[in-house]
Design an enzyme around this catalytic site. Structure first.
Site, PDB file in Angstrom:
ATOM      1  N   LYS A 119       1.803   4.039 -35.375  1.00  0.00           N
ATOM      2  CA  LYS A 119       2.245   3.763 -34.009  1.00  0.00           C
ATOM      3  C   LYS A 119       2.491   2.260 -33.890  1.00  0.00           C
ATOM      4  O   LYS A 119       1.560   1.462 -33.853  1.00  0.00           O
ATOM      5  CB  LYS A 119       1.196   4.166 -32.976  1.00  0.00           C
ATOM      6  CG  LYS A 119       1.723   4.083 -31.532  1.00  0.00           C
ATOM      7  CD  LYS A 119       0.632   3.823 -30.508  1.00  0.00           C
ATOM      8  CE  LYS A 119       0.445   2.368 -30.199  1.00  0.00           C
ATOM      9  NZ  LYS A 119       1.618   1.685 -29.562  1.00  0.00           N
TER      10      LYS A 119
ATOM     11  N   SER B 182      -6.586  -6.514 -29.953  1.00  0.00           N
ATOM     12  CA  SER B 182      -7.644  -7.227 -29.246  1.00  0.00           C
ATOM     13  C   SER B 182      -9.013  -6.621 -29.551  1.00  0.00           C
ATOM     14  O   SER B 182      -9.134  -5.445 -29.916  1.00  0.00           O
ATOM     15  CB  SER B 182      -7.399  -7.179 -27.737  1.00  0.00           C
ATOM     16  OG  SER B 182      -7.626  -5.866 -27.237  1.00  0.00           O
TER      17      SER B 182
ATOM     18  N   VAL C 112      -9.816  -3.571 -27.177  1.00  0.00           N
ATOM     19  CA  VAL C 112      -9.262  -2.284 -27.589  1.00  0.00           C
ATOM     20  C   VAL C 112      -9.899  -1.826 -28.894  1.00  0.00           C
ATOM     21  O   VAL C 112     -10.153  -0.638 -29.101  1.00  0.00           O
ATOM     22  CB  VAL C 112      -7.732  -2.371 -27.713  1.00  0.00           C
ATOM     23  CG1 VAL C 112      -7.152  -1.060 -28.239  1.00  0.00           C
ATOM     24  CG2 VAL C 112      -7.112  -2.714 -26.369  1.00  0.00           C
TER      25      VAL C 112
ATOM     26  N   GLU D 252      -9.081  -5.149 -37.233  1.00  0.00           N
ATOM     27  CA  GLU D 252      -8.779  -6.579 -37.267  1.00  0.00           C
ATOM     28  C   GLU D 252      -8.495  -6.997 -35.832  1.00  0.00           C
ATOM     29  O   GLU D 252      -7.540  -6.514 -35.220  1.00  0.00           O
ATOM     30  CB  GLU D 252      -7.575  -6.868 -38.163  1.00  0.00           C
ATOM     31  CG  GLU D 252      -7.855  -6.727 -39.642  1.00  0.00           C
ATOM     32  CD  GLU D 252      -8.837  -7.736 -40.173  1.00  0.00           C
ATOM     33  OE1 GLU D 252      -9.016  -8.807 -39.528  1.00  0.00           O
ATOM     34  OE2 GLU D 252      -9.442  -7.472 -41.219  1.00  0.00           O
TER      35      GLU D 252
ATOM     36  N   CYS E 147      -3.562 -14.172 -34.286  1.00  0.00           N
ATOM     37  CA  CYS E 147      -5.032 -14.134 -34.278  1.00  0.00           C
ATOM     38  C   CYS E 147      -5.627 -15.331 -34.996  1.00  0.00           C
ATOM     39  O   CYS E 147      -6.770 -15.701 -34.742  1.00  0.00           O
ATOM     40  CB  CYS E 147      -5.534 -12.827 -34.895  1.00  0.00           C
ATOM     41  SG  CYS E 147      -4.923 -12.523 -36.564  1.00  0.00           S
TER      42      CYS E 147
ATOM     43  N   GLU F  60      -9.992 -16.011 -26.201  1.00  0.00           N
ATOM     44  CA  GLU F  60      -8.687 -15.954 -26.852  1.00  0.00           C
ATOM     45  C   GLU F  60      -7.582 -15.890 -25.794  1.00  0.00           C
ATOM     46  O   GLU F  60      -7.589 -15.015 -24.930  1.00  0.00           O
ATOM     47  CB  GLU F  60      -8.605 -14.736 -27.767  1.00  0.00           C
ATOM     48  CG  GLU F  60      -7.334 -14.703 -28.594  1.00  0.00           C
ATOM     49  CD  GLU F  60      -7.285 -13.548 -29.570  1.00  0.00           C
ATOM     50  OE1 GLU F  60      -6.850 -13.750 -30.704  1.00  0.00           O
ATOM     51  OE2 GLU F  60      -7.707 -12.437 -29.187  1.00  0.00           O
TER      52      GLU F  60
END
Length: 514
Positions: free
Chosen positions: A190, A244, A247, A265, A299, A401
């Site tokens: 996805k 994130s 999530v 990750e 990131c 972040e």
């Protein structure tokens, strides 16, 4: 249904938008609902890149069924043959690198040198994993018993559900797809809804290279409609997610009841530490590239810079001057652009929110801080590259972040304080130090609790032949890239072969001559 858009010409003219479906069981098809969503150029929202299938659980079900059906045949294909298909994929990617990069700049906004690098990373990973078709080394060890042989071998997990982000729309999908495939897994991916075209293009290359039907499947759509049913599906055995931390925690919870493999990750709040003996010209260039490359939307972005007080003022003056000189613009309109737009309006709004947070917290706004919405920037999601100075490490802009072009500069008294500040956040992805003292460089390498560390380089620049990943709230112990990626998508099987012709009991029949 075609998987390929008409290409932009070298003058940057917008091609006609295409309509793209899901790729399931070797066929391109619309969403079961018939719904679609638009993908627009973040540098010029009047430019419709294409329409894509707005899928749901029924499409996920169909894709997983296709992957499950293809798994026994793909697993049975010798691994060197699987690697040869990936090698052909890499060769096609090489030939089409420029076209793929231009598509990526158009849909994601990164400037062309960066999207060329993104495609190159996919090329590198695909070549690397093609070679693993002839390696995938196990172990052989001597037995404690006579006439007995033992070894370990890898075996595929099954169907891999991959959920990928928008900031590296071909590199990260390749990080997950290529190791999964070479090991004999089948895939349902996805892609991020902001950048589906790059994955459509990658899937089209896999198809052209001769990947059998059903081995690679793609379903586009939203997280709740596609991502959630994919990671919860009982027919999916491994979920690999990049995104994130918020999530990622939900992905982990969804995978836990079935004990399925889960690779995460997630976020980062990375630091560059500039010591009083650093080459400031080099450190400034590193801070600019680390902080504003990909518009800060990575990131590994260097969103924090800790500078020794002895050189703080000089560093800040140079850093601000260099940042003010950055050329912000659309990468296809002006190839001299050095920083592109935010990926969407919501991301720009997040940047603006944190600019206000930093101002309210008492940080000094040194440059930037505003959206760019006039002239050549009027139809895009542009924001000025922004630097805050005199920051306290406890400020939110120094701990959370942002995922945008905002860098916080913090003065520190010593090397020890820089390390303390560096380790003070909840993330542990990347860190770097600029120093001419080899002893401090090694101490920092040892003491920074991050998965990646650089000396005299910014916090970005990972290569495919070393493991990639982080500690703390950045990851859950797995790594991408290098041979460590194989561990995510495989299980170990230990094999014992007794050819003595009699019962032998390990740990019991151990006396010599027995």
């Amino acid at each position: 249904m075609s998987a390929t858009l008409p290409r932009a010409d070298t003058a940057g003219a917008s091609p006609r938008p295409g309509a793209y479906g899901n790729y399931i069981g070797g066929q391109w098809m619309p969403a079961a609902s018939g719904r679609t969503f638009e993908n627009r150029n973040p540098a010029d929202t009047s430019d419709l890149v294409g329409t894509f299938a707005d899928s749901g659980p029924a499409d996920v079900e169909r894709a997983v069924a296709a992957a499950r059906e293809a798994f026994p045949r793909w697993r049975a294909l010798p691994a060197p043959r699987r690697g040869e298909i990936l090698f052909r994929v890499a060769e096609i990617l090489v030939r089409r690198k420029e076209d793929l990069a231009r598509d990526m700049t158009r849909e994601m906004g990164k400037v062309l040198p960066e999207t060329r690098g993104d495609v190159q990373e996919a090329i590198d990973m695909t070549y690397y994993m093609a070679g693993e078709g002839r390696r995938q080394f196990g172990q052989t060890t001597p037995s404690e018993l006579p006439n007995k042989f033992q070894m370990s071998v890898r075996m595929p997990v099954g169907v891999a559900g991959l959920i990928t982000p928008w900031n590296f729309p071909m590199a990260i999908p390749s990080w997950k797809t290529m190791p999964a495939l070479v090991l004999g897994n089948t895939v349902v991916i996805k892609p991020a809804s902001d950048t589906p075209l790059s994955v459509v293009n990658m899937v089209g290359v896999l198809e052209e290279a001769g990947l059998p039907r059903g081995v690679m499947n793609m379903v586009t759509g939203g997280g709740s409609e596609v991502g959630s049913p994919l990671m919860r599906h009982e027919g999916v055995h491994i979920v690999s997610f990049t995104g994130s931390t918020e999530v990622g925690r939900k992905v982990s919870e969804a995978c836990a009841p079935a004990f399925k493999h889960c690779h995460l990750e997630m976020g980062g709040k990375n630091i560059i530490m500039v010591m009083d003996d650093a080459r400031l010209d080099l450190a400034v260039e590193g801070a600019v590239w680390g902080g504003f490359g990909t518009t800060g939307q990575r990131c590994t972005a260097a969103s924090r810079v800790a500078v020794h007080k002895k050189v703080y003022r000089e560093f800040v003056d140079r850093f601000v001057a260099r940042t003010k000189a950055l050329k912000v613009g659309g990468g296809l309109v002006d190839e001299a652009s050095e920083m592109g737009p935010c990926v969407n309006e919501a991301q720009r709004a997040t940047v603006e929110k944190y600019v206000k947070v930093g101002t309210d917290e008492g940080a000094t706004l040194l440059t930037g801080g505003h959206r760019l919405d006039q002239g050549p920037h009027a139809r895009g999601h542009f924001h000025e590259p922004t630097i805050f100075g005199d920051c306290d490490p406890k400020m939110r802009i120094c701990r959370e972040e942002i995922f945008g072009p905002v860098v916080s500069v913090m003065p520190v008294d010593s090397f020890a304080q820089a390390i303390e500040v560096g380790n003070s956040v909840e993330y542990g992805l990347s860190a770097s130090i600029y120093t001419q003292d080899v002893n401090n460089a090694f101490r920092a390498m040892r003491d920074m609790y991050t998965g990646i560390f650089y000396v005299n380089a910014p916090t970005i620049g990972a290569e495919t032949h070393l493991p990639f990943g982080g500690t703390k709230n950045t990851g859950n112990g797995h790594r991408e890239a290098c041979v460590q990626a194989l561990d995510v998508f495989s299980e170990w099987k230990s094999v014992y072969i007794d050819y003595s012709g009699q019962l032998q009991r390990a740990q019991i029949d151990t006396e010599v001559g027995e």
